[in-house]
Scaffold this active site. Structure first.
Site, PDB file in Angstrom:
ATOM      1  N   ASP A   1      23.278 -11.323   5.530  1.00 12.79           N
ATOM      2  CA  ASP A   1      23.592 -12.113   4.333  1.00 12.79           C
ATOM      3  C   ASP A   1      25.096 -12.207   4.101  1.00 12.79           C
ATOM      4  O   ASP A   1      25.612 -13.272   3.776  1.00 12.79           O
ATOM      5  CB  ASP A   1      22.910 -11.502   3.113  1.00 12.79           C
ATOM      6  CG  ASP A   1      23.254 -12.260   1.842  1.00 12.79           C
ATOM      7  OD1 ASP A   1      23.019 -13.485   1.800  1.00 12.79           O
ATOM      8  OD2 ASP A   1      23.764 -11.630   0.897  1.00 12.79           O
TER       9      ASP A   1
ATOM     10  N   MET B   1       7.965   4.656   5.908  1.00 17.28           N
ATOM     11  CA  MET B   1       8.177   3.289   5.422  1.00 17.28           C
ATOM     12  C   MET B   1       9.492   3.172   4.661  1.00 17.28           C
ATOM     13  O   MET B   1      10.167   2.147   4.749  1.00 17.28           O
ATOM     14  CB  MET B   1       7.003   2.836   4.554  1.00 17.28           C
ATOM     15  CG  MET B   1       5.705   2.657   5.328  1.00 17.28           C
ATOM     16  SD  MET B   1       5.849   1.564   6.766  1.00 17.28           S
ATOM     17  CE  MET B   1       6.359   0.040   5.992  1.00 17.28           C
ATOM     18  N   GLU B   2       9.873   4.212   3.950  1.00 23.06           N
ATOM     19  CA  GLU B   2      11.142   4.189   3.220  1.00 23.06           C
ATOM     20  C   GLU B   2      12.318   4.156   4.192  1.00 23.06           C
ATOM     21  O   GLU B   2      13.288   3.425   3.967  1.00 23.06           O
ATOM     22  CB  GLU B   2      11.225   5.392   2.281  1.00 23.06           C
ATOM     23  CG  GLU B   2      10.331   5.290   1.067  1.00 23.06           C
ATOM     24  CD  GLU B   2       8.833   5.454   1.334  1.00 23.06           C
ATOM     25  OE1 GLU B   2       8.035   5.109   0.446  1.00 23.06           O
ATOM     26  OE2 GLU B   2       8.441   5.919   2.433  1.00 23.06           O
TER      27      GLU B   2
ATOM     28  N   MET C   1       0.804  -1.233   0.000  1.00 23.32           N
ATOM     29  CA  MET C   1       0.000   0.000   0.000  1.00 23.32           C
ATOM     30  C   MET C   1       0.836   1.283   0.000  1.00 23.32           C
ATOM     31  O   MET C   1       0.294   2.376   0.123  1.00 23.32           O
ATOM     32  CB  MET C   1      -0.961   0.015   1.196  1.00 23.32           C
ATOM     33  CG  MET C   1      -1.909  -1.143   1.217  1.00 23.32           C
ATOM     34  SD  MET C   1      -2.849  -1.270  -0.315  1.00 23.32           S
ATOM     35  CE  MET C   1      -3.355  -2.966  -0.226  1.00 23.32           C
ATOM     36  N   CYS C   2       2.151   1.161  -0.139  1.00 25.11           N
ATOM     37  CA  CYS C   2       3.011   2.347  -0.193  1.00 25.11           C
ATOM     38  C   CYS C   2       2.937   3.000  -1.567  1.00 25.11           C
ATOM     39  O   CYS C   2       2.914   2.321  -2.588  1.00 25.11           O
ATOM     40  CB  CYS C   2       4.463   1.980   0.110  1.00 25.11           C
ATOM     41  SG  CYS C   2       4.770   1.728   1.844  1.00 25.11           S
ATOM     42  N   HIS C   3       2.948   4.322  -1.570  1.00 24.93           N
ATOM     43  CA  HIS C   3       2.975   5.072  -2.818  1.00 24.93           C
ATOM     44  C   HIS C   3       4.409   5.153  -3.332  1.00 24.93           C
ATOM     45  O   HIS C   3       5.335   5.337  -2.530  1.00 24.93           O
ATOM     46  CB  HIS C   3       2.466   6.503  -2.598  1.00 24.93           C
ATOM     47  CG  HIS C   3       1.023   6.567  -2.245  1.00 24.93           C
ATOM     48  ND1 HIS C   3       0.570   6.390  -0.964  1.00 24.93           N
ATOM     49  CD2 HIS C   3      -0.065   6.787  -3.010  1.00 24.93           C
ATOM     50  CE1 HIS C   3      -0.743   6.507  -0.955  1.00 24.93           C
ATOM     51  NE2 HIS C   3      -1.159   6.738  -2.180  1.00 24.93           N
TER      52      HIS C   3
END
Length: 162
Positions: free
Chosen positions: A130, A115-116, A75-77
């Site tokens: 990793d 969110m970014e 749902m992120c733009h």
């Protein structure tokens, strides 16, 4: 009206319409951490990790993660980011070392960049795992959280660092 903005009237997922929101300068600062053994820390510090310069690769991965957030969080733009920066600070904890990761993201737009910033910090931490898992699979990631955000109709936020 529900405080959950990502649901429509039928209770189904939706991407929020931001077309009427004012474009403002927005920033977000997120944090994460990675706890590693002394062996992993020493190999990183001495540049002896076979996959390369761990922090340089993780920093680039974090920037790439911020830029790709809309591709992995449904749902992120998609946003045009004006800046992404990551910084690191080591803390010795007996036989372990904690790497504190700080991610800073900026934009001028109609929605925030929390969110970014969270994605940047998370992808950075995952990249460290990793690159170092061959040395020690016991690496611990987190916590990951929003430290601060500025801009937007809901105003500024600063995490209470009690």
């Amino acid at each position: 009206m529900s405080e959950f903005t990502h649901f429509n009237e039928s209770g189904k997922a939706r991407m929020v319409d931001i077309s009427e929101k004012t474009e403002t300068a927005r920033t977000a600062h997120a944090a994460s951490s990675v706890i590693v053994s002394r062996d992993v820390y020493e190999k990183m510090a001495e540049g002896k990790v076979k996959k390369g310069d761990v922090l340089s690769v993780a920093q680039v991965a974090g920037i790439m993660g911020a830029k790709k957030t809309a591709d992995i969080i449904p749902m992120c733009h998609p946003l045009s980011l004006s800046g992404v920066d990551l910084s690191f600070r080591w803390e010795e904890r007996g036989e372990e070392y904690e790497l504190h990761i700080a991610a800073f993201v900026k934009t001028k737009g109609s929605t925030g960049v929390e969110m970014e910033a969270l994605t940047a910090a998370s992808v950075c931490a995952l990249t460290i795992y990793d690159m170092c898992k061959a040395i020690d699979k016991g690496i611990v990631i987190g916590p990951t959280y929003l430290v601060e955000k500025t801009g937007g109709k809901n105003g500024d936020y600063r995490r209470n660092q009690a």
